[in-house]
Design a protein around this motif. Sequence first.
Motif, mmCIF file in Angstrom:
data_model
loop_
_atom_site.group_PDB
_atom_site.id
_atom_site.type_symbol
_atom_site.label_atom_id
_atom_site.label_comp_id
_atom_site.label_asym_id
_atom_site.label_seq_id
_atom_site.Cartn_x
_atom_site.Cartn_y
_atom_site.Cartn_z
ATOM 1 N N VAL A 41 0.852 -1.187 0.000
ATOM 2 C CA VAL A 41 0.000 0.000 0.000
ATOM 3 C C VAL A 41 0.888 1.238 0.000
ATOM 4 N N GLU A 42 0.817 1.997 -1.095
ATOM 5 C CA GLU A 42 1.605 3.220 -1.219
ATOM 6 C C GLU A 42 0.854 4.399 -0.637
ATOM 7 N N SER A 43 1.613 5.384 -0.189
ATOM 8 C CA SER A 43 1.045 6.649 0.271
ATOM 9 C C SER A 43 2.094 7.736 0.108
ATOM 10 N N GLY A 44 1.661 8.987 0.278
ATOM 11 C CA GLY A 44 2.602 10.089 0.274
ATOM 12 C C GLY A 44 2.624 10.915 -0.992
ATOM 13 N N GLY A 45 1.870 10.500 -1.998
ATOM 14 C CA GLY A 45 1.825 11.283 -3.221
ATOM 15 C C GLY A 45 1.070 12.585 -3.023
ATOM 16 N N GLY A 46 1.128 13.438 -4.043
ATOM 17 C CA GLY A 46 0.414 14.703 -3.955
ATOM 18 C C GLY A 46 0.872 15.664 -5.021
ATOM 19 N N LEU A 47 0.475 16.906 -4.841
ATOM 20 C CA LEU A 47 0.825 17.985 -5.764
ATOM 21 C C LEU A 47 1.934 18.827 -5.134
ATOM 22 N N VAL A 48 2.990 19.057 -5.894
ATOM 23 C CA VAL A 48 4.112 19.838 -5.387
ATOM 24 C C VAL A 48 4.651 20.706 -6.520
ATOM 25 N N GLN A 49 5.217 21.829 -6.165
ATOM 26 C CA GLN A 49 5.824 22.696 -7.177
ATOM 27 C C GLN A 49 7.196 22.162 -7.584
ATOM 28 N N TRP A 91 10.691 0.745 -6.912
ATOM 29 C CA TRP A 91 9.689 1.747 -7.276
ATOM 30 C C TRP A 91 9.689 1.894 -8.797
ATOM 31 N N PHE A 92 8.497 1.951 -9.339
ATOM 32 C CA PHE A 92 8.289 2.213 -10.756
ATOM 33 C C PHE A 92 7.337 3.391 -10.871
ATOM 34 N N ARG A 93 7.237 3.956 -12.066
ATOM 35 C CA ARG A 93 6.266 5.022 -12.285
ATOM 36 C C ARG A 93 5.709 4.917 -13.694
ATOM 37 N N GLN A 94 4.506 5.438 -13.839
ATOM 38 C CA GLN A 94 3.880 5.454 -15.157
ATOM 39 C C GLN A 94 3.196 6.791 -15.362
ATOM 40 N N ALA A 95 3.705 7.539 -16.329
ATOM 41 C CA ALA A 95 3.101 8.805 -16.705
ATOM 42 C C ALA A 95 1.977 8.545 -17.700
ATOM 43 N N LEU A 96 1.122 9.539 -17.842
ATOM 44 C CA LEU A 96 -0.032 9.396 -18.729
ATOM 45 C C LEU A 96 0.418 9.070 -20.151
ATOM 46 N N GLU A 97 -0.160 8.025 -20.703
ATOM 47 C CA GLU A 97 0.102 7.596 -22.086
ATOM 48 C C GLU A 97 1.546 7.168 -22.313
ATOM 49 N N LEU A 128 12.202 18.013 -7.424
ATOM 50 C CA LEU A 128 11.236 17.425 -8.353
ATOM 51 C C LEU A 128 11.042 18.295 -9.585
ATOM 52 N N LYS A 129 10.806 17.610 -10.706
ATOM 53 C CA LYS A 129 10.620 18.274 -11.994
ATOM 54 C C LYS A 129 9.245 17.895 -12.548
ATOM 55 N N PRO A 130 8.694 18.724 -13.425
ATOM 56 C CA PRO A 130 7.393 18.355 -14.023
ATOM 57 C C PRO A 130 7.417 16.978 -14.687
ATOM 58 N N GLU A 131 8.552 16.600 -15.238
ATOM 59 C CA GLU A 131 8.638 15.293 -15.902
ATOM 60 C C GLU A 131 8.642 14.125 -14.921
ATOM 61 N N ASP A 132 8.674 14.404 -13.620
ATOM 62 C CA ASP A 132 8.528 13.340 -12.615
ATOM 63 C C ASP A 132 7.059 13.019 -12.348
ATOM 64 N N THR A 133 6.155 13.798 -12.935
ATOM 65 C CA THR A 133 4.724 13.559 -12.750
ATOM 66 C C THR A 133 4.343 12.188 -13.275
ATOM 67 N N ALA A 134 3.709 11.382 -12.407
ATOM 68 C CA ALA A 134 3.351 10.008 -12.766
ATOM 69 C C ALA A 134 2.633 9.369 -11.589
ATOM 70 N N VAL A 135 2.076 8.202 -11.836
ATOM 71 C CA VAL A 135 1.629 7.340 -10.752
ATOM 72 C C VAL A 135 2.823 6.474 -10.368
ATOM 73 N N TYR A 136 3.135 6.458 -9.084
ATOM 74 C CA TYR A 136 4.286 5.715 -8.582
ATOM 75 C C TYR A 136 3.812 4.432 -7.900
ATOM 76 N N VAL A 189 1.775 11.379 -8.157
ATOM 77 C CA VAL A 189 2.671 12.505 -7.892
ATOM 78 C C VAL A 189 2.523 13.480 -9.054
ATOM 79 N N THR A 190 2.194 14.716 -8.729
ATOM 80 C CA THR A 190 2.052 15.747 -9.751
ATOM 81 C C THR A 190 2.969 16.910 -9.394
ATOM 82 N N VAL A 191 3.840 17.265 -10.341
ATOM 83 C CA VAL A 191 4.791 18.354 -10.129
ATOM 84 C C VAL A 191 4.421 19.488 -11.077
ATOM 85 N N SER A 192 4.081 20.627 -10.508
ATOM 86 C CA SER A 192 3.688 21.770 -11.330
ATOM 87 C C SER A 192 4.891 22.650 -11.624
ATOM 88 N N SER A 193 4.857 23.275 -12.786
ATOM 89 C CA SER A 193 5.992 24.120 -13.195
ATOM 90 C C SER A 193 5.798 25.556 -12.717
#
Length: 124
Positions: free
Chosen positions: A5-13, A34-40, A84-92, A120-124
């Motif tokens: 069970v993962e936790s700790g994700g969120g929105l960060v600049q 740990w793996f991640r999958q970005a949209l598409e 963190l960078k915007p390109e780190d945005t993904a489901v982890y 995890v969502t990283v805003s620019s």
Amino acid sequence: QVRLVESGGGLVQAGGSLRLSCAASGRTSYAMGWFRQALEKEREFVAGIIGFGSNAYYTDSVKDRFTISRDNAKSTLYLQMTSLKPEDTAVYYCATARPGSTWASKSDADFDFWGQGTQVTVSS
């Protein structure tokens, strides 16, 4: 059987930090990742840890920014993410390595149990 069970994700600049946790129950796994999958996009390896201490390995894009660790007493895997960078945005996702699988594998085929993921969502 293993439950993760993962936790700790969120929105960060951009430039910020997050720490992901993965609580494990069931079979103890010698190696986890740990793996991640970005949209598409395809799911990709992020970080792995072998043994109950110290042998960590990373994909090049997160080296020097992310740190994987585990607390065996709490049966918990962590991923500390900094700069963190915007390109780190993904489901982890966290995952356990399949017994007898390749040492320090970065292939998801070598991991058998998976959590449900945390966004995890990283805003620019």
